[in-house]
Write an enzyme that holds these catalytic residues in place. Structure first.
Site, short mmCIF file in Angstrom:
data_model
loop_
_atom_site.label_atom_id
_atom_site.label_comp_id
_atom_site.label_asym_id
_atom_site.label_seq_id
_atom_site.Cartn_x
_atom_site.Cartn_y
_atom_site.Cartn_z
N TYR A 115 0.84 -1.21 0.00
CA TYR A 115 0.00 0.00 0.00
C TYR A 115 0.87 1.26 0.00
O TYR A 115 0.63 2.19 -0.77
CB TYR A 115 -0.91 -0.01 1.23
CG TYR A 115 -1.81 1.21 1.35
CD1 TYR A 115 -2.85 1.41 0.44
CD2 TYR A 115 -1.63 2.13 2.37
CE1 TYR A 115 -3.68 2.51 0.54
CE2 TYR A 115 -2.46 3.25 2.48
CZ TYR A 115 -3.49 3.43 1.57
OH TYR A 115 -4.31 4.54 1.67
N LYS A 150 1.02 4.42 -2.70
CA LYS A 150 0.71 5.80 -2.32
C LYS A 150 1.84 6.77 -2.67
O LYS A 150 1.58 7.92 -3.02
CB LYS A 150 0.36 5.87 -0.83
CG LYS A 150 -0.94 5.15 -0.46
CD LYS A 150 -2.18 5.89 -0.98
CE LYS A 150 -2.80 5.32 -2.21
NZ LYS A 150 -4.01 6.07 -2.64
#
Length: 310
Positions: A177, A181
């Site tokens: 993740y 990002k």
């Protein structure tokens, strides 16, 4: 004084697309854009949830210019069809909010064979944005808003470990993740450079830690034992209404144009923030762009980039 819904100017004549607008901060963003008279497209994978969100927004705002746009970011073909579906309407596009995302999901690959968090959170939005870019440029002044996260601060020292993206053992679900990002910020950085000389304002942001459905990936990956802990911790999270403020600032505030705010990273609530050093690395941003473009060219016909750069 922080940004608030009442500071959103009248958006009559403006057209907006918000990805992942069927729930959470995406839903709030679409709702408030519609409330201020924008023609809003709710881009969502689920037809049922998307159309339900459209109905809810119409009911809450008493505005009719809200439509569903089917978009599955796990499939580049779906992304292409979604963009083409919008483009056949021959509408301008003044606001694109790339809000959709998945977080900390168990390792899986998209339809096109890339790790799903990177594929959905970055690659899908990369293609969607580029296919819409000629229209966005023609509609200027216009905005592109990429929703990132402070989770980018915990990306690997290299920023993105391209050669390990598809290795299920290389990273934890949260590390995957984090890399997706930082990709959102790096994409913004390179896109902003390529938009030099235009009136397209492209920025990224951290919306805050928000109580939304995004934590469902954590539950799937870690197990249901984590749910009670998340329930307690989430008492301290922002509401979706507060969480949507920073992206609404980037999408609508006159200050963006007045202060010529481009390629910036914003934090709650509409303040310019400072991403980590790797997220400001122009060479890494270019490497990400080239990696993304090469991947897409393998999966889709090459001429989409000729259209994008027209």
């Amino acid at each position: 004084m922080r940004f608030s819904f009442d500071k959103i100017p009248d958006l009559s004549g403006k057209v907006a697309i918000v990805t992942g607008a069927n729930t959470g901060i995406g839903l709030v963003t679409a709702r408030e854009l519609a409330r201020k008279n924008a023609h809003v497209f709710v881009a969502s994978r689920s037809k049922d949830k998307g159309e339900s969100a459209v109905g809810l927004i119409k009911e809450e705002t008493n505005k009719d210019a809200v439509e569903f746009l089917q978009l599955d970011l796990q499939s580049l073909n779906s992304v292409k069809v979604a963009a083409e579906t919008f483009l056949t309407r021959n509408l301008p596009l003044h606001i694109l909010v790339n809000n959709a995302g998945i977080m900390a999901t168990p390792f899986a690959k998209t339809v096109d064979g890339i790790q799903d968090q990177f594929g959905v959170n970055h690659i899908g939005h990369f293609v969607f944005t580029l296919l819409l870019l000629p229209t966005i440029k023609a509609s200027a002044p216009s905005r592109i808003v990429n929703v990132s996260s402070h989770a980018h601060e915990r990306a690997p020292p290299a920023g993105i470990e391209f050669e390990k993206l598809n290795d299920p053992e290389a990273h934890t679900s949260f590390q995957r993740y984090n890399q997706s990002k930082i990709a959102n910020i790096l994409f913004t950085l390179e896109l902003n450079k390529r938009l030099s000389g235009t009136n397209v304002y492209c920025n990224s942001l951290h919306p805050g830690v928000i109580k939304t459905e995004l934590t469902r990936g954590v539950v799937t990956d870690w197990g249901y034992w984590i749910k009670p802990i998340l329930s307690v911790v989430s008492l301290f999270f922002l509401t979706p209404d507060d969480g949507a403020l920073t992206q609404l600032y980037c999408a609508t505030s006159p200050e963006i144009e007045e202060k010529n705010l481009r390629g910036k990273y914003f934090v709650p609530f509409g303040e310019v923030g400072e991403p980590i050093t790797q997220a400001k690395d122009e060479e890494l941003a270019k490497k990400l762009w080239d990696f993304s473009e090469n991947f897409v060219k393998e999966k889709l016909d090459d001429d989409i980039f000729n259209k994008c750069y027209a």
